[in-house]
Design a protein around this motif. Structure first.
Motif, short mmCIF file in Angstrom:
data_model
loop_
_atom_site.label_atom_id
_atom_site.label_comp_id
_atom_site.label_asym_id
_atom_site.label_seq_id
_atom_site.Cartn_x
_atom_site.Cartn_y
_atom_site.Cartn_z
N VAL A 46 0.86 -1.18 0.00
CA VAL A 46 0.00 0.00 0.00
C VAL A 46 0.90 1.24 0.00
N GLN A 47 0.83 2.01 -1.09
CA GLN A 47 1.60 3.24 -1.23
C GLN A 47 0.65 4.42 -1.07
N CYS A 48 0.92 5.28 -0.10
CA CYS A 48 0.03 6.41 0.18
C CYS A 48 0.79 7.72 -0.01
N LEU A 49 0.26 8.57 -0.88
CA LEU A 49 0.84 9.90 -1.08
C LEU A 49 0.10 10.89 -0.20
N HIS A 50 0.85 11.81 0.42
CA HIS A 50 0.28 12.80 1.32
C HIS A 50 0.66 14.19 0.83
#
Length: 258
Positions: free
Chosen positions: A140-144
């Motif tokens: 799971v790759q999450c951009l913020h």
């Protein structure tokens, strides 16, 4: 399946939109175009505009109901041959929270290959933050990109902190179309065609104790057909004021790019 001509053996990509959005929203159409070119296979936009057009608090209260509906829909696809290990999901804002929750609901029997999210929604969700987003998929790759609309909790395998520590983006001063929050999905789409390089000194600048390790030199973020599963933690990626919002490699020397 018959109408779309999709085959169970195809790659599947699922797109989940945010509040006040639908499958005709501009960024959704752009992402479909980029996924069609780079990933191919079947691309499914899950449209819940009926709920998304309501006030945010009402949409938030329907979170479990929407999650349960989508979980059952995915089970129906699995029953006709869809393999979750060949699947990918992308969710923006509210859709980001949905994506990992749906992936988690399929376990322990089925596991999505990877999920990418952009500025996963914080309002409402951060009040009762007890969910580990890593259980949503193998990676799971999450951009913020914002501090007000996005979650303050980074519990994905890879947490990409864009711009200034994942709080603000320089581009908000040069254009009025997108907020810090909205720029996340624009950057994600641009990353298909422009490199967004990680830097190695973000840990000191942003005061984190969870900086990613083992980042190879020249590492870029965004959609990857074969993501690097060995990189976990917080990844710092500077952004610029002008389209396509990336920072050139030669400009990153003073920032110590990886």
């Amino acid at each position: 399946m018959e109408q779309s001509k999709c085959r169970p053996s195809d790659k599947f990509a699922f797109i989940l939109h945010g509040w006040k959005q639908n499958c005709e929203t501009d960024w959704v159409l752009k992402l479909i175009d980029r996924l069609t070119f780079h990933r191919k296979g079947c691309i499914v936009c899950i449209d819940y505009r009926h709920y998304a057009k309501a006030p945010y608090i009402q949409l938030y209260r329907n979170f479990k109901k929407i999650t349960d509906i989508m979980y059952l829909k995915l089970l129906s696809l699995i029953n006709v041959g869809f393999n979750p290990s060949n699947g990918y999901m992308f969710g923006f804002s509210y859709g980001g929270q949905l994506a990992t929750q749906i992936g988690a609901a399929l376990k322990p029997h089925f596991t999505f290959y990877n999920i990418d999210t952009c500025d996963m929604a914080g309002p409402g969700f951060d009040l009762f933050n007890n969910f580990d987003h890593t259980i949503g998929a193998e990676l799971v790759q999450c951009l913020h990109s914002s501090r007000d609309k996005g979650t303050a909790f980074y519990t994905c395998h890879q947490n990409v902190r864009l711009g200034k520590c994942g709080y603000t983006q320089a581009a908000v001063i040069s254009q009025n179309r997108f907020s810090n929050h909205g720029l996340c999905v624009q950057i994600y789409i641009n990353a298909f065609d422009y490199p967004f390089y990680a830097i190695c000194n973000g840990q000191k600048l942003c005061g984190t104790t969870s900086a990613a390790v083992n980042i190879p030199r020249g590492y870029t973020i965004g959609y990857k057909e074969n993501p690097n599963m060995n990189i976990t933690g917080e990844i710092f990626v500077p952004t610029s004021a002008n389209f396509p919002y990336n920072v050139q490699q030669d400009e990153l020397l003073e920032l110590s790019y990886c």
